[in-house]
Design an enzyme around this catalytic site. Sequence first.
Site, PDB file in Angstrom:
ATOM      1  N   ARG A 174       0.987  -1.010  -0.280  1.00  0.00           N
ATOM      2  CA  ARG A 174      -0.114  -0.033   0.097  1.00  0.00           C
ATOM      3  C   ARG A 174       0.960   1.261   0.170  1.00  0.00           C
ATOM      4  O   ARG A 174       1.832   1.363   0.807  1.00  0.00           O
ATOM      5  CB  ARG A 174      -0.807  -0.092   1.172  1.00  0.00           C
ATOM      6  CG  ARG A 174      -2.026  -0.995   1.255  1.00  0.00           C
ATOM      7  CD  ARG A 174      -3.275  -0.481   0.318  1.00  0.00           C
ATOM      8  NE  ARG A 174      -4.385  -1.405   0.081  1.00  0.00           N
ATOM      9  CZ  ARG A 174      -4.565  -2.390  -0.590  1.00  0.00           C
ATOM     10  NH1 ARG A 174      -3.672  -2.487  -1.662  1.00  0.00           N
ATOM     11  NH2 ARG A 174      -5.490  -3.022  -0.720  1.00  0.00           N
ATOM     12  N   GLU A 195      -2.265   7.916  -5.742  1.00  0.00           N
ATOM     13  CA  GLU A 195      -2.109   7.311  -7.094  1.00  0.00           C
ATOM     14  C   GLU A 195      -3.025   8.191  -8.010  1.00  0.00           C
ATOM     15  O   GLU A 195      -4.207   8.417  -7.636  1.00  0.00           O
ATOM     16  CB  GLU A 195      -2.536   6.025  -6.770  1.00  0.00           C
ATOM     17  CG  GLU A 195      -1.491   5.289  -6.009  1.00  0.00           C
ATOM     18  CD  GLU A 195      -1.631   3.733  -6.210  1.00  0.00           C
ATOM     19  OE1 GLU A 195      -2.894   3.175  -6.880  1.00  0.00           O
ATOM     20  OE2 GLU A 195      -1.048   2.886  -5.752  1.00  0.00           O
ATOM     21  N   HIS A 214       0.811   0.260 -10.133  1.00  0.00           N
ATOM     22  CA  HIS A 214      -0.177  -0.711  -9.581  1.00  0.00           C
ATOM     23  C   HIS A 214      -0.792  -1.912 -10.252  1.00  0.00           C
ATOM     24  O   HIS A 214      -1.859  -2.069 -10.335  1.00  0.00           O
ATOM     25  CB  HIS A 214      -1.244   0.338  -8.957  1.00  0.00           C
ATOM     26  CG  HIS A 214      -1.945  -0.436  -7.875  1.00  0.00           C
ATOM     27  ND1 HIS A 214      -2.497   0.378  -6.784  1.00  0.00           N
ATOM     28  CD2 HIS A 214      -2.154  -1.676  -7.168  1.00  0.00           C
ATOM     29  CE1 HIS A 214      -3.105  -0.393  -5.557  1.00  0.00           C
ATOM     30  NE2 HIS A 214      -2.782  -1.501  -6.127  1.00  0.00           N
TER      31      HIS A 214
END
Length: 351
Positions: free
Chosen positions: A260, A289, A308
Amino acid sequence: MSLRILCAGDSFITADDLADQCRQQLAEFGPLELITHVSRWPDEPMGDVDGVREAAGDPAEIAVLAADVDVIVTHLAPITAAVFESAGKLRVVGSTRGGPVNIDIAAATEAGVPVAFLPGRNLSAAAEFAVGLMIAVTRNIGAGSRGLADGRWEGKYYRYALTGPEIGHCAVGLIGYGAIGAHVTRLLLAFGAKVLVYDPYTDASKIDSAGARSVALDELLATADIVSLHARLTPETTGMADATFFAAMKPGSFFINNARGELVRTDDLTAALTSGHLAGAGLDVFDPEPPPADHPLLAMPRVVATPHLAGASQHVAHHSAETVVGQVALFLRTGTIAHCANPSALPVASV
């Protein structure tokens, strides 16, 4: 009577794959009426809407499609309170996600609709990706690829000072020993690495019996050639990788994070890399993000950064569709669900 099912997919877990699984696994419950919906993710970003998070699609459109359906199976569709209000016949929702944050669980519970989800759906993919980041950053795969793309054949990476270690000759420190951390351990041991683990919530004997060694955090940071985060995001772990954390790491070591982004103080990591205290980093997650395009971290030659992607594999997509429809079948058959986000919505007795 037919069983009406809304299959809401995207370009990763497709509506067609969800529908195919419904045909294979739900035929015993009568004629099937399949309704498909395809969001534009990942070409358009997911977002927060009407009380749910990380969703893709228009909740008003989903609410119209969900009217009179018995089952919804979805990846990212926003299953909001309005959807539950519209879907008066809805019996169960199947989410292909490890955390069904795109579903209003409180509204589902109020409507008496159980929500199946898939914890650990991408653990193998995420574990492999973590090891891939370790190899990419230590062995200059990222920097070498960027150089070639820019028209440079950079023999400089044969200079001893710029070469990196082999995984099999490293001490690798893992912070967190959940399902992903345990699988990373198995992969690293196959390379011949020495694996150190810090996890205050896991019995040390479990870690030691797996072939790793349970250690305190300060020993791990001071000893490991590579440090990889696999901790859950909690108030306690938010920002745990900060300036103090990086200063305690072994000089010349590498940092990996595909857990994370919020676990890391990004500016502190940037400073540790800029100073040369850390040799490099492999990052798949960020806070926020996406990160700003001009962030100095992204331009560093010894940083491998990906958007990601750790959970993006064909196996994850197909297996998720197969498994979530299997959970719907189990519910329709027995009234039970292996992983239910709101167990109070399950019937008291089997149906």
